[in-house]
Motif scaffolding. Structure first.
Motif, PDB file in Angstrom:
ATOM      1  N   GLU A  36     -14.977 -15.337   2.731  1.00 46.13           N
ATOM      2  CA  GLU A  36     -14.101 -15.722   1.614  1.00 46.13           C
ATOM      3  C   GLU A  36     -13.678 -17.193   1.695  1.00 46.13           C
ATOM      4  O   GLU A  36     -12.984 -17.686   0.819  1.00 46.13           O
ATOM      5  N   LEU A  37     -14.131 -17.922   2.757  1.00 38.73           N
ATOM      6  CA  LEU A  37     -13.595 -19.265   2.997  1.00 38.73           C
ATOM      7  C   LEU A  37     -14.447 -20.370   2.383  1.00 38.73           C
ATOM      8  O   LEU A  37     -15.671 -20.302   2.398  1.00 38.73           O
ATOM      9  N   ILE A  67     -10.825 -18.326  -0.731  1.00 37.66           N
ATOM     10  CA  ILE A  67      -9.634 -19.110  -0.357  1.00 37.66           C
ATOM     11  C   ILE A  67     -10.075 -20.345   0.434  1.00 37.66           C
ATOM     12  O   ILE A  67     -11.174 -20.383   0.987  1.00 37.66           O
ATOM     13  N   ARG A  68      -9.188 -21.330   0.435  1.00 38.65           N
ATOM     14  CA  ARG A  68      -9.477 -22.537   1.222  1.00 38.65           C
ATOM     15  C   ARG A  68      -9.248 -22.245   2.701  1.00 38.65           C
ATOM     16  O   ARG A  68      -8.303 -21.548   3.056  1.00 38.65           O
ATOM     17  N   ASP A  69     -10.122 -22.806   3.518  1.00 39.76           N
ATOM     18  CA  ASP A  69      -9.975 -22.685   4.970  1.00 39.76           C
ATOM     19  C   ASP A  69      -8.883 -23.652   5.436  1.00 39.76           C
ATOM     20  O   ASP A  69      -9.104 -24.857   5.518  1.00 39.76           O
ATOM     21  N   SER A  70      -7.715 -23.112   5.715  1.00 38.91           N
ATOM     22  CA  SER A  70      -6.654 -23.981   6.254  1.00 38.91           C
ATOM     23  C   SER A  70      -6.574 -23.856   7.775  1.00 38.91           C
ATOM     24  O   SER A  70      -5.926 -24.659   8.441  1.00 38.91           O
ATOM     25  N   ASN A  71      -7.237 -22.860   8.335  1.00 44.15           N
ATOM     26  CA  ASN A  71      -7.117 -22.676   9.792  1.00 44.15           C
ATOM     27  C   ASN A  71      -7.840 -23.754  10.588  1.00 44.15           C
ATOM     28  O   ASN A  71      -7.367 -24.141  11.654  1.00 44.15           O
ATOM     29  N   SER A 113     -11.489 -18.066  14.697  1.00 41.99           N
ATOM     30  CA  SER A 113     -10.427 -17.646  13.780  1.00 41.99           C
ATOM     31  C   SER A 113     -11.016 -16.555  12.909  1.00 41.99           C
ATOM     32  O   SER A 113     -12.088 -16.722  12.324  1.00 41.99           O
ATOM     33  N   GLY A 114     -10.327 -15.413  12.839  1.00 41.67           N
ATOM     34  CA  GLY A 114     -10.769 -14.297  11.994  1.00 41.67           C
ATOM     35  C   GLY A 114     -11.841 -13.468  12.677  1.00 41.67           C
ATOM     36  O   GLY A 114     -12.401 -13.836  13.721  1.00 41.67           O
ATOM     37  N   GLY A 115     -12.093 -12.305  12.084  1.00 42.86           N
ATOM     38  CA  GLY A 115     -13.198 -11.472  12.559  1.00 42.86           C
ATOM     39  C   GLY A 115     -12.934 -10.730  13.854  1.00 42.86           C
ATOM     40  O   GLY A 115     -13.881 -10.347  14.546  1.00 42.86           O
ATOM     41  N   PRO A 117      -6.590 -13.812  15.183  1.00 42.06           N
ATOM     42  CA  PRO A 117      -6.614 -13.172  13.872  1.00 42.06           C
ATOM     43  C   PRO A 117      -6.659 -14.260  12.787  1.00 42.06           C
ATOM     44  O   PRO A 117      -6.151 -15.359  12.995  1.00 42.06           O
ATOM     45  N   GLY A 118      -7.263 -13.951  11.647  1.00 42.80           N
ATOM     46  CA  GLY A 118      -7.455 -14.977  10.614  1.00 42.80           C
ATOM     47  C   GLY A 118      -6.203 -15.368   9.866  1.00 42.80           C
ATOM     48  O   GLY A 118      -6.105 -16.489   9.357  1.00 42.80           O
ATOM     49  N   ASN A 119      -5.241 -14.457   9.770  1.00 45.64           N
ATOM     50  CA  ASN A 119      -4.024 -14.825   9.056  1.00 45.64           C
ATOM     51  C   ASN A 119      -3.445 -16.087   9.675  1.00 45.64           C
ATOM     52  O   ASN A 119      -3.252 -16.154  10.891  1.00 45.64           O
ATOM     53  N   PRO A 120      -3.174 -17.100   8.840  1.00 43.41           N
ATOM     54  CA  PRO A 120      -2.810 -18.405   9.386  1.00 43.41           C
ATOM     55  C   PRO A 120      -1.644 -18.377  10.366  1.00 43.41           C
ATOM     56  O   PRO A 120      -1.673 -19.066  11.387  1.00 43.41           O
TER      57      PRO A 120
HETATM   58  P1  AMP Z   1      -9.400 -11.639   9.369  1.00 48.44           P
HETATM   59  O1  AMP Z   1      -8.637 -11.757  10.663  1.00 48.44           O
HETATM   60  O2  AMP Z   1     -10.756 -12.205   9.443  1.00 48.44           O
HETATM   61  O3  AMP Z   1      -9.381 -10.223   8.886  1.00 48.44           O
HETATM   62  O4  AMP Z   1      -8.597 -12.490   8.310  1.00 48.44           O
HETATM   63  C1  AMP Z   1      -7.330 -12.094   7.866  1.00 48.44           C
HETATM   64  C2  AMP Z   1      -6.904 -12.887   6.656  1.00 48.44           C
HETATM   65  O5  AMP Z   1      -6.626 -14.198   7.037  1.00 48.44           O
HETATM   66  C3  AMP Z   1      -7.969 -13.023   5.588  1.00 48.44           C
HETATM   67  O6  AMP Z   1      -7.806 -12.032   4.627  1.00 48.44           O
HETATM   68  C4  AMP Z   1      -7.761 -14.361   4.982  1.00 48.44           C
HETATM   69  O7  AMP Z   1      -6.922 -14.220   3.851  1.00 48.44           O
HETATM   70  C5  AMP Z   1      -7.008 -15.106   6.028  1.00 48.44           C
HETATM   71  N1  AMP Z   1      -7.845 -16.124   6.644  1.00 48.44           N
HETATM   72  C6  AMP Z   1      -8.899 -15.887   7.462  1.00 48.44           C
HETATM   73  N2  AMP Z   1      -9.451 -17.034   7.874  1.00 48.44           N
HETATM   74  C7  AMP Z   1      -8.734 -18.026   7.290  1.00 48.44           C
HETATM   75  C8  AMP Z   1      -8.817 -19.448   7.305  1.00 48.44           C
HETATM   76  N3  AMP Z   1      -9.745 -20.066   8.032  1.00 48.44           N
HETATM   77  N4  AMP Z   1      -7.933 -20.150   6.595  1.00 48.44           N
HETATM   78  C9  AMP Z   1      -6.990 -19.522   5.869  1.00 48.44           C
HETATM   79  N5  AMP Z   1      -6.849 -18.190   5.816  1.00 48.44           N
HETATM   80  C10 AMP Z   1      -7.715 -17.438   6.497  1.00 48.44           C
END
Ligand code: AMP
Ligand code: MG
Length: 402
Positions: free
Chosen positions: A186-187, A199-203, A248-250, A297-300
């Motif tokens: 989604e980034l 969404i924009r990648d702010s992480n 970050s994320g996943g 976790p991906g949540n900022p």
């Molecule tokens: P995840 O941990 O991959 O399940 O991501 C959790 C949530 O964090 C996602 O639904 C995105 O909304 C948000 N997120 C993930 N990666 C980023 C990123 N690089 N920048 C901003 N928000 C992110």
């Protein structure tokens, strides 16, 4: 699921060995010295004048006073950078500037203000003591004296001292090299227009900033979709270029959360996954030889708080600082009760104005892990244990956000 303390201990037991590297002057600011430094030259390097005035022989002038001045013949000059070449004879004086080398034969300097000059004659109108206004070679320190100690942070003063000694390559702890790999289909890059479902990648800018502010070196940045091969490639490249790989994320339990699998397939040993905390429950930690892998976790907010709590001390440790995170004591302005069964890294503001001697801590109302303003509005965070029930007026440890 493990506790915050258990997670911290596991990280502590897996810290990589600190690396030492000789760096040149322009790379030293803010680095931490890895070995003691001793003087290779005395300071001052040569005996020199502390005043603008006249170099004289004490035996000539010791009786001089305003009433009974002593007259000397002006025989030359010692300038800063242009020494007087001769030997000062009885009855002679040489003009001398601040920092200029003391002439041979001279053992005192009379400041300009205590003299009068006419043609080639200097009248000395005051004498205090032999060696007056001379800075002697080695009076600050001799060759071999200890100058700086391992663990010293190199700021302007330390760097000036090294420069004054001509020490050009300096052993410092090498900063951690850190890779950032953000995952998520989604980034998009922050400077691109996202589609309605993107969404924009702010992480990645957030983590790069946090790494730099912790005195780490960002060695590699990648953004990949939720795709096994892309994630594997990014990890392999990150590993090759860094001591720490941050994903970050996943790392949650969804079918597209691939980081744990890729990490294991790449040969990393999982050291923990999931911590009894909010935010950041799915935090993942693994290691392969000297490389650490953190899955945030991906949540900022979760990503940032996990970075700040767990990774920042590791980066600071590798750069030579203490692993312990700094905190300050402050007073809770209102009661806080932890209503959930996980410990919380609870963001707070600190009011230092109303009671300057006793800063007051207020919890931020919005603590959602998707709300970046819960970071930008905060001044720090407190650790709320499971079942914490804190009364107004209690003193708490406040950790700075960065
Ligand atoms: P995840 O941990 O991959 O399940 O991501 C959790 C949530 O964090 C996602 O639904 C995105 O909304 C948000 N997120 C993930 N990666 C980023 C990123 N690089 N920048 C901003 N928000 C992110
Ligand atoms: Mg994701």
């Amino acid at each position: 699921m493990i506790s915050i303390k258990e997670a911290e201990n596991i990280i502590r037991q897996n810290l990589p060995v600190r690396q030492i590297k000789n760096l040149g002057m322009d790379q030293l600011p803010g680095r931490i010295l890895a070995k003691n430094i001793i003087a290779v030259e005395p300071s001052p390097r040569y005996s020199n004048s502390a005043m603008d005035g006249y170099a004289v022989r004490w035996s000539d002038i010791k009786t001089a006073s305003a009433d009974k001045p002593v007259s000397l013949s002006l025989t030359g000059e010692s300038q800063a950078g242009v020494p007087f070449r001769g030997v000062l004879q009885p009855g002679q004086a040489a003009r001398i500037s601040t920092g200029a080398m003391i002439c041979e034969g001279a053992d005192a300097v009379v400041p300009q203000e205590e003299t009068e000059v006419q043609d080639a004659v200097v009248q000395i109108k005051s004498a205090k003591k032999q060696h007056q206004h001379i800075r002697f070679e080695g009076e600050e320190f001799k060759s071999g004296a200890p100058l700086l100690t391992a663990g010293n942070k190199l700021g302007p003063a330390e760097i000036a001292l090294l420069a004054s000694q001509g020490i050009t390559m300096v052993p410092v702890f090498h900063p951690a090299k850190v890779s950032v790999i953000v995952t998520g289909s989604e980034l998009v890059a922050y400077d691109r227009l996202p589609k309605p479902w993107e969404i924009r990648d702010s992480n990645s800018p957030m983590l790069q900033t946090a790494i730099s502010m912790a005195a780490g070196e960002v060695s590699h940045v990648a953004r990949v979709g939720d795709d096994y091969d892309a994630t594997m490639n990014a990890l392999q490249q990150g590993m090759a270029e860094s001591n720490i790989v941050i994903f970050s994320g996943g790392v949650s339990v969804g079918p597209h959360d691939l980081v744990k699998q890729v990490s294991a397939d790449c040969g990393f040993e999982t050291l923990f996954w999931r911590v009894r905390q909010r935010p950041g429950k799915p935090l993942f930690f693994a290691r392969k030889d000297g490389t650490l892998l953190f899955g945030l976790p991906g949540n900022p907010v979760s990503a940032f708080m996990c970075f700040q709590y767990y990774i920042n001390p590791v980066i600071r440790y590798l750069s030579g600082e203490s692993f312990e995170r700094p905190s300050t004591k402050a007073q809770l302005a209102v009661p806080i009760h932890n209503k959930i069964s996980r410990a919380q890294l609870f963001r707070v503001t600190v009011d230092r104005e109303s009671k300057p001697a006793n800063p007051q801590v207020y919890p931020l109302e919005k603590q959602g892990s998707h709300m970046l303003t819960s970071l930008s509005d905060a001044r720090g965070f407190i650790l709320l244990d499971v079942e914490a029930d804190l009364a107004a007026g209690e003193m708490v440890d406040v950790y700075p956000l960065y």
